[in-house]
Design an enzyme around this catalytic site. Structure first.
Site, PDB file in Angstrom:
ATOM      1  CB  SER A 161       3.148  -4.572   1.912  1.00  0.00           C
ATOM      2  OG  SER A 161       2.420  -3.764   1.135  1.00  0.00           O
ATOM      3  CD  GLU A 255      -1.926  -0.235   6.806  1.00  0.00           C
ATOM      4  OE1 GLU A 255      -1.549  -0.784   5.813  1.00  0.00           O
ATOM      5  OE2 GLU A 255      -1.491  -0.831   7.736  1.00  0.00           O
ATOM      6  CG  HIS A 285       1.429   0.196   4.308  1.00  0.00           C
ATOM      7  ND1 HIS A 285       0.519  -1.124   4.321  1.00  0.00           N
ATOM      8  CD2 HIS A 285       2.555  -0.315   3.546  1.00  0.00           C
ATOM      9  CE1 HIS A 285       0.863  -1.774   3.348  1.00  0.00           C
ATOM     10  NE2 HIS A 285       2.346  -1.496   3.006  1.00  0.00           N
TER      11      HIS A 285
END
Length: 313
Positions: A161, A255, A285
């Site tokens: 991320s 996502e 995610h």
């Protein structure tokens, strides 16, 4: 619903024919605990710590703190880790939460799969420390590794991320300083574009169980603190990508941040970068963080280990 990665131009990746029961259960749990805009930074930080409590490490894993160029980090060693191979792990958390402790199991699992020492970075977080503090910390750690005698070709940088964005910022910053670049990079559900302008924020809004545009807009603004969101060290999608090392991207098909990976892969390939994009069907995610219960996460981490060995030897 399929749960394996789609095939990319460079690799043939095994497919899982059906979504696991564990995956369906986790998606339902995340939908029941969606982000609420009134949630405070402190409450969201505590939630991420609570989620990590009790997650087991691979058997025989050892870890110890280290000061890496003035940045608090942690060495994480599986029994099979080779001392000359390093996976630098950069945790996620939208630049405001996440930590070495909360991500220890994920870093340990990746290090074990790669047969490498994992060096996890506890970079400074917003809102106490805004851009570019986290980028500076990651660059300082990489410089420390090189100065400590580790060969750049035996290092892989990777993150989840926001940690994926920081991975790319580290590469861009190291290249600008004429440092030797690592052997490869790994981007997991990477946040490469802090403008949140990808079409998948709309097309996957109903499917993604955990990450919304509202959430990312809030914490991108907090982290940037007035910096242009197209600044390449904040949003590497807009950077000059020529000369970067081989990159593996793994992203879930549902996502909202899907386009952060697909658009980056397109731009990197156009710049001549050796890119492997894996779009894993039906996963959420940062699913890698659930390897203790999720077979799809264990399979993805196994692929990371294979990629590491292909590029580091």
């Amino acid at each position: 619903m399929g749960a394996g990665p789609t095939l990319d131009p460079h690799q043939e990746v095994p497919k899982v024919p059906m979504a696991s029961a564990e995956l369906e259960k986790l998606i339902a749990a995340r939908r029941a605990a969606r982000y609420r805009p009134e949630a405070t930074v402190a409450a969201l930080r505590e939630a991420s710590v609570a989620r990590a409590r009790g997650v087991p490490l691979p058997e025989g894993t050892r870890y110890e703190p280290v000061d890496a160029g003035g940045v608090p980090c942690e060495w994480i060693d599986a029994p099979q880790a080779r001392p000359d191979r390093v996976f630098v792990f950069i945790h996620g958390g939208a630049y405001f939460r996440g930590s070495v402790a909360a991500s220890r199991a994920t870093a340990a699992n990746i290090g074990a799969a790669a047969g490498a020492r994992a060096l996890s970075i506890d970079y400074r977080r917003a809102p106490e420390h805004v851009f570019p503090a986290a980028v500076d910390d990651c660059l300082n750690v990489y410089r420390w590794l090189l100065d400590s005698g580790f060969r750049s070709a035996r290092i892989v940088i990777g993150g989840i991320s926001a940690g994926g964005g920081l991975t790319l910022a580290l590469l861009l910053g190291a290249r600008a300083r004429d440092w030797k670049l690592p052997g490869a990079a790994v981007l997991l559900s990477a946040w490469t574009d802090l403008t949140q302008s990808g079409a998948s924020f709309e097309t996957n809004a109903g499917a993604d169980p955990s990450v919304s545009k509202m959430y990312l807009d809030r914490f991108a603004s907090m982290y940037l603190a007035g910096t242009n969101p197209r600044e390449p060290l904040a949003s590497p999608l807009y950077g000059n990508l020529v000369g970067l090392p081989p990159v593996l991207l793994q992203v879930g098909s549902i996502e909202t941040m899907l386009d952060d990976s697909t658009a980056f892969a397109e731009r990197a390939e156009a710049a001549g970068v050796d890119v492997t994009l894996e779009c894993w069907e039906g996963v959420f995610h940062a699913w890698h963080e659930s390897a203790h219960v999720l077979p799809e996460a264990r399979q993805a981490i196994q692929r990371i280990g294979e990629f590491f060995s292909e590029h580091v030897g």
